[in-house]
Design an enzyme around this catalytic site. Structure first.
Site, short mmCIF file in Angstrom:
data_model
loop_
_atom_site.label_atom_id
_atom_site.label_comp_id
_atom_site.label_asym_id
_atom_site.label_seq_id
_atom_site.Cartn_x
_atom_site.Cartn_y
_atom_site.Cartn_z
N GLU A 8 16.14 -15.85 -40.47
CA GLU A 8 16.68 -16.14 -41.81
C GLU A 8 15.81 -15.60 -42.94
OE1 GLU A 8 18.21 -19.95 -42.77
OE2 GLU A 8 18.83 -20.35 -40.72
N ASP A 81 17.89 -20.46 -37.78
CA ASP A 81 17.38 -21.82 -37.56
C ASP A 81 18.21 -22.60 -36.55
OD1 ASP A 81 15.33 -21.35 -39.29
OD2 ASP A 81 16.25 -22.35 -41.01
N ASP A 83 19.99 -25.26 -36.12
CA ASP A 83 20.87 -26.35 -36.52
C ASP A 83 22.26 -25.80 -36.77
OD1 ASP A 83 20.54 -24.96 -38.87
OD2 ASP A 83 19.65 -26.61 -40.00
N GLU A 85 23.82 -25.20 -39.50
CA GLU A 85 23.85 -24.16 -40.52
C GLU A 85 23.31 -22.84 -39.96
OE1 GLU A 85 25.31 -23.60 -44.34
OE2 GLU A 85 25.14 -25.48 -43.26
N TYR A 304 10.37 -27.49 -37.10
CA TYR A 304 11.54 -27.37 -37.97
C TYR A 304 11.80 -28.69 -38.69
CZ TYR A 304 16.14 -25.81 -39.50
OH TYR A 304 17.21 -25.44 -40.26
N HIS A 351 17.14 -32.20 -32.20
CA HIS A 351 15.87 -31.55 -32.51
C HIS A 351 14.71 -32.51 -32.33
CE1 HIS A 351 18.25 -28.80 -35.45
NE2 HIS A 351 18.33 -28.41 -34.21
#
Length: 867
Positions: A8, A81, A83, A85, A304, A351
């Site tokens: 990202e 990342d 997740d 998103e 994270y 996570h």
């Protein structure tokens, strides 16, 4: 043959490239490369919720760079990342590359890692997988929901409640929580109560204090001593009586450490202990996650930070336990590791908790490499994670009861002492609300049953019950998480949007709703109650979690929501403004017209004396006006009666003096949407001739402005100077969105603290330079010699020549266009530039929208914040 890895951010790309070596090319997507166009029709419910996606200039540039790197490559690893998103960003990258036919013969796989360390990266690359479609579908549902609520409900607000900004699916519920808490505070009736305490001394002259718990043979409740007379009677009885220790109760209490941080608890604790906003916390945590330079090497310091999980990897637990045993001693190490379970119904894709990537990098060792914010946040994360694996604290608690000879009066003394500090040696969890000293924290002298301490005196103290406290960022985040609305990773963006839209403000780190916010909430509760209901919103979050877990179809969830929501919106089409005013007046009347101490009518008009004040809705929003309008033109901006307003302007006008050139009065007046300056009066015979007016800049108080300042503002725009190279005039003016500087067709926004009347050429050029960075001048048009420019626009880059504009082709960046190509585009697709709305309403000029428009959100944030 190289492999391409997409992450990202460029900071991550640089670090990961070092870990993977020369056979990999690591590139950044800079967050989302595509998003829904901010216009009606981007989500189409009638077509099974089909969605249009738009690639902006930066996204197109990154996709072009990735496509170029893929030529000759066999593998593409999407390493965004870990997740929902991040999964969506990978999906967008793949889709955008497929549109360019850049993936022929390329094997596309997804990799995730929870920390940016060499071992974590190498392990992830050895275990790739396919894109997780349930996670992507949950993202699509959330994005469609937020879009449809924003683009369907906001226009209703604009039409029925002028002056309001927007509504959002989660944003509006958070605003409701703040407004309802304020309403609770306003109606709270404080009650008086008293407490009685007595001071004692033991035989060894050790002193302690006890509190009266029983009087007259019965247990005292909070309001049993309700007045001074009762309290003093009890006090005198206690002071006159001898007391004997009736019982001494001792017990050991174990206090366990809190689990390591989640996104939510990190935001809460950083707010309590460090005074950091949720937005600052997440930004700083992102920096610690992506890595900082330590001894010439970029190192990721924490895992994270967008997570609901409280569990830690076994290797991390082993390392932390080893550190505890070596640095703190074996007595601080529990016999077995502590394992925590998340309370969230569907933790953020399972996570890990937020923890240090390497516990041996202590806060003291890395402090010199970090900024102040990074240092303080890392210290918090490190200590919380280590403390979570430490031994419990042990406290010796003591409760002593004393009784008089009749048995009718009983006092109690409590205290405790830390027998073993355990995890408290390293970390103590903060509290949302400051409290008085806890009685249990006091240390009592040795006492035994039958002891007869000496009574030194008694004290009666008056108290009043307190209203519930306003929400702080920490307590609001905690409340939102408790009721299950939104995602912890979005809380920072939601709270920021509420402040940017002037719905709330922070006062002593507590949220106070602005009148604008209360009006919006009252409107939504009156006409869209279900969609700002915490239970409904929490239930919708559960459905989104079911989609991400593969337990529900996202189209079915969207169809059920849209059927009821669109029907609710349809019912407001015939809603009259008078109905809206009645509803708002009913809900907010007590707030805007609080009871007067003298018993007078709080709605009585102070200007005419016979009219009644009430809420009114005008073109620019709500205001308070008189029922005798138009014979009485009294108006007041929408603030509570006791708010600071400038007494001299309550009657609507103040004369500053006369303009020396014309002899006309220069006045400060209050309109329904704020203060303004006016020169002269309207011509009753020719309504087309209007007096000269201008707004008052932010930071200038209307009841203190001078005649010279007013004349200066009325004379705007003014010439600041000429450009040192081109000789073009540079002007400064005040538009409806704030102060600005202008050179030709280029406008630059000034800061709120810039004085538009005194600003110099250097500051003006600096403001213009920032704007010109988004403009590329190609040269003179061959037809008339006027400049041809490429500008950044809301919907992508475009070419401009005078008042003619033409959008650049999709996927073409600003830097790729030549003068000839731009001229051809303008000739084929050019269309007249639309005049700005509101032109001529402020100082006779239209000005560019200020920071609120120019300051675009970060790409990733733009996809997360409610529409």
């Amino acid at each position: 043959m190289t492999s391409v890895v997409v992450v990202e951010s460029p900071a991550k790309a640089k670090t990961i490239n070092k870990y993977l070596g020369d056979s990999f090319t690591v590139l950044a997507s800079f967050g989302h490369v595509r998003d829904l166009p901010p216009k009606d029709g981007s989500v189409r419910p009638d077509e099974n919720f089909a969605m249009d996606w738009q690639t902006d200039e930066r996204g197109a540039k990154q996709i072009a760079t990735i496509a170029k790197a893929l030529k000759g490559a066999r593998h593409l690893y999407l390493a965004t990342d870990p997740d929902r998103e991040g999964e969506a960003i990978s999906w967008h990258v793949r889709a955008a590359l497929q549109e360019r036919n850049a993936l022929k013969g390329v094997d596309v796989q997804r990799v995730t890692f929870n920390e940016i360390t060499k071992s974590a990266i190498q392990t992830a690359m050895a275990h790739p997988r396919e894109l997780d479609m349930p996670l992507i579908e949950a993202y699509l549902a959330r994005r469609a929901l937020d879009y449809l609520v924003g683009f369907t409900l906001s226009p209703v607000l604009w039409r029925k409640l002028p002056g309001s900004r927007s509504a959002g699916r989660v944003q509006s519920v958070a605003l409701r929580l703040i407004c309802e808490r304020e309403a609770e505070i306003e109606v709270f009736q404080s009650r008086e109560y008293w407490t009685v305490t007595a001071d004692f001394a033991t035989a060894t002259n050790a002193r302690f204090t006890a509190r009266l718990t029983h009087f007259g043979g019965r247990k005292l409740e909070q309001f049993d001593l309700a007045n001074e007379a009762d309290a003093h009677a009890a006090r005198d009885a206690v002071a006159a009586a001898p007391f004997t220790v009736r019982s001494v109760e001792k017990r050991k209490v174990r206090r366990n450490p809190p689990p390591p941080f989640t996104t939510s608890t990190l935001q809460q604790e950083a707010s309590r202990k460090l005074g950091m906003s949720a937005q600052t916390t997440m930004r700083t945590a992102q920096q610690l996650y992506e890595g900082v330079d330590i001894g010439g090497e970029t190192v990721g310091l924490i895992t994270y930070m967008r997570t609901d999980g409280v569990q830690m990897a076994n290797e991390a637990i082993v390392a932390i336990r080893s550190h505890i045993g070596g640095a703190l001693g074996a007595e601080y190490l529990p016999e077995k590791p502590r394992h925590y379970a998340t309370k969230a119904k569907n933790a953020q894709e399972a996570h890990e908790a937020v923890r240090p990537t390497d516990v041996t990098r202590t806060p003291e060792q890395v402090a010199r490499h970090l900024s102040d914010e990074q240092k303080r946040l890392y210290d918090l994360v490190w200590k919380r994670a280590v403390a979570s694996q430490m031994q419990s604290a042990e406290l010796d608690q003591v409760i002593v009861e004393l009784v008089d000879p009749t048995g009718q009066i009983v006092l109690r003394a409590t205290g405790s002492v830390i027998a073993f500090d355990g995890f408290l040696k390293l970390y103590s969890e903060g509290r949302d609300d400051a409290k008085s000293e806890d009685e249990e924290g006091r240390l009592l002298p040795p006492l035994r049953e039958g002891d007869r301490p000496k009574t030194l005196g008694a004290l009666a103290e008056q108290h009043f019950t307190q209203p519930p406290p306003r929400y702080s960022e920490a307590s609001l985040v905690k409340r939102m998480e408790e009721i299950g609305i939104g995602r912890p990773s979005t809380y920072a963006s939601i709270l920021s949007v509420l402040r940017e839209r002037n719905y709330v403000r922070l006062d002593n780190r507590r949220f106070v709703p602005e009148d604008r916010g209360r009006l919006v909430t009252a409107f939504l509760v009156s006409f869209f109650e279900r969609y700002v209901d915490t239970g409904f919103t929490a239930g919708l979050e559960e459905q989104l979690d079911d989609i991400s877990g593969g337990r529900a179809d996202w189209h079915d969830v969207m169809a059920a929501f849209w059927r009821d929501f669109s029907h609710a919106v349809e019912q407001t089409k015939d809603l009259k403004i008078s109905d809206v005013i009645d509803a708002l007046d009913r809900d907010l009347g007590p707030h805007f017209f609080p009871s007067r101490e003298d018993g007078g009518d709080p709605r009585a008009c102070t200007a005419c004396g016979t009219g009644r004040l009430g809420l009114r809705l005008g073109k620019f929003g709500a205001f308070i006006g008189c029922s005798n309008y138009p014979s009485c033109q009294f108006t007041r901006r929408l603030v509570a009666e006791d708010a600071a307003e400038g007494d001299a302007l309550k009657d609507g006008m103040r004369v500053l003096g006369q303009d020396p050139a014309t002899g006309q009065d220069v006045t400060v007046r209050r309109g329904p949407y704020g203060l303004y300056i006016q020169q002269g009066e309207a011509d009753p015979e020719n309504k087309k001739i209007k007096p000269k007016r201008t707004t008052i800049p932010k930071g200038v108080e209307g009841d203190k402005i001078t005649l010279d300042q007013a004349l200066g503002l009325l004379s705007l725009p003014r010439l600041v100077g000429v450009h040192p190279e081109t000789g073009e005039p540079v002007e400064a003016g005040l538009g409806r969105f704030g102060p600005y500087v202008k050179m030709g067709a280029i406008y630059g926004t000034l800061d709120a603290d810039d004085d538009v009347l005194t600003i110099g050429l250097n500051r003006a050029m600096d403001a213009l330079a920032k704007k010109m960075a988004s403009i590329r001048t190609l040269g003179a048009h061959p037809g008339d010699g006027e400049p041809v420019m490429i500008r950044k626009g809301r919907f992508g880059p475009y070419a401009q020549h005078g008042q003619i504009i033409a959008n650049l082709p999709k996927g073409v960046s600003m830097d790729e266009v030549t003068l000839d190509e731009a001229v051809d585009l303008l000739r084929e697709k050019g269309k007249p530039l639309k005049a700005k709305a509101g032109k001529g309403k402020s100082a006779g000029k239209a000005a560019p929208k200020a920071k609120a428009k120019a300051k675009a959100p970060a790409r990733r944030g733009a996809a997360k914040v409610d529409a």
